[in-house]
Design an enzyme around this catalytic site. Structure first.
Site, short mmCIF file in Angstrom:
data_model
loop_
_atom_site.label_atom_id
_atom_site.label_comp_id
_atom_site.label_asym_id
_atom_site.label_seq_id
_atom_site.Cartn_x
_atom_site.Cartn_y
_atom_site.Cartn_z
CG MET A 132 27.97 36.65 4.28
SD MET A 132 28.24 35.73 5.78
CE MET A 132 29.75 36.47 6.37
CB CYS A 133 25.52 33.33 -0.58
SG CYS A 133 26.80 33.78 -1.26
CD GLN A 134 18.93 34.32 2.53
OE1 GLN A 134 18.06 33.45 2.17
NE2 GLN A 134 18.88 35.17 3.22
CG ASN A 180 25.51 31.94 3.72
OD1 ASN A 180 26.04 32.99 3.80
ND2 ASN A 180 24.56 31.74 4.70
#
Length: 255
Positions: free
Chosen positions: A1-3, A108
């Site tokens: 996943m993103c941050q 996120n």
């Protein structure tokens, strides 16, 4: 996943130190290499930078690390794609206009089965669940309020909307209109507040330290919100699952 990385400050402040550590997670200390973006509020205007290259390789990101843009509200994002191609149109943060103000959003997580019906002028440009969620939030805010609500009213509305979206999966997000910064967590998000007297702070992802007491005044207050702690010698407070917080003038609000 993103941050995610966000900053809310009482006085215009640059984020070069924090972004330097954050960007390391885009290929050096993490695998969030599918694009990045950053938005700075300056009055009613927004400086908006996105690139489908990783924040470690992007010349635009290098500019941000070296150019101290000062702002009271900043939202940054490094992407690890789950939905949508690696493309400029899918890079966070996203920007929309509502009530004559810019709104900036980054997410996120991963939303499954979130098929919101959009019937106003808010529509995604890219193919991410994140931009769809942002458009739906903007649509519902426009339906709920005739004009810009107070920060407290906005917080209450956002709590209701975030809970409805979070039923579909992980929904950690940052949102700002330049007056406040809202942060919501379903899994991982934390914050720290910096105030006088400032001290030496060291990054976790890079061998770099700064003595903030040499660059600040007693009137400065700053809140940093991030997916995982950026520094090794500060107290980071984790969000509880389902918690939405509002930050104004560098401080967490009590409502």
């Amino acid at each position: 996943m993103c941050q995610l990385l966000g900053m809310n400050a009482k006085n215009p402040t640059d984020l070069t130190f924090s972004f330097t550590g954050f960007a390391q997670r885009a290929g050096r200390t993490g695998d969030h290499v599918d694009g990045w973006g950053m938005a700075f509020f300056e009055g009613h205007g927004v400086r908006h930078f996105v690139d489908h290259q990783s924040a470690m390789k992007s010349p635009v990101a290098e500019l941000i690390r070296r150019y101290p843009i000062k702002s009271t509200n900043v939202i940054a994002h490094i992407r690890k794609a789950t939905q949508g191609a690696v493309a400029l149109s899918n890079c966070h943060p996203f920007v929309r206009e509502l009530w004559g103000n810019y709104w900036v959003f980054a997410h996120n997580g991963n939303l499954v089965g979130f098929d919101a019906r959009l019937h106003s002028h808010f529509h995604p440009v890219g193919g991410t669940d994140s931009e769809l969620a942002f458009c739906w939030i903007m649509q519902e805010l426009a339906k709920s309020h005739a004009g810009v609500p107070s920060i407290q009213e906005m917080t209450l509305t956002l709590r209701e909307l975030a809970a409805r979206i979070a039923r579909h999966g992980t929904f950690n997000f940052l949102l700002s209109n330049g007056d406040a910064l809202w942060a919501h967590a379903t899994t991982q998000l934390c914050y720290t507040e910096r105030a006088w007297p400032y001290s030496m702070v060291s990054l976790s992802d890079e061998d770099l330290s700064v003595d903030f007491s040499q660059h600040t005044s007693p009137d400065d207050k700053t809140a940093i919100i991030v997916t995982a702690p950026l520094t090794s010698n500060e107290t980071w407070v984790p969000f509880a699952p389902g918690e939405l917080k509002a930050f104004v003038d560098g401080q967490l609000q009590a409502f």
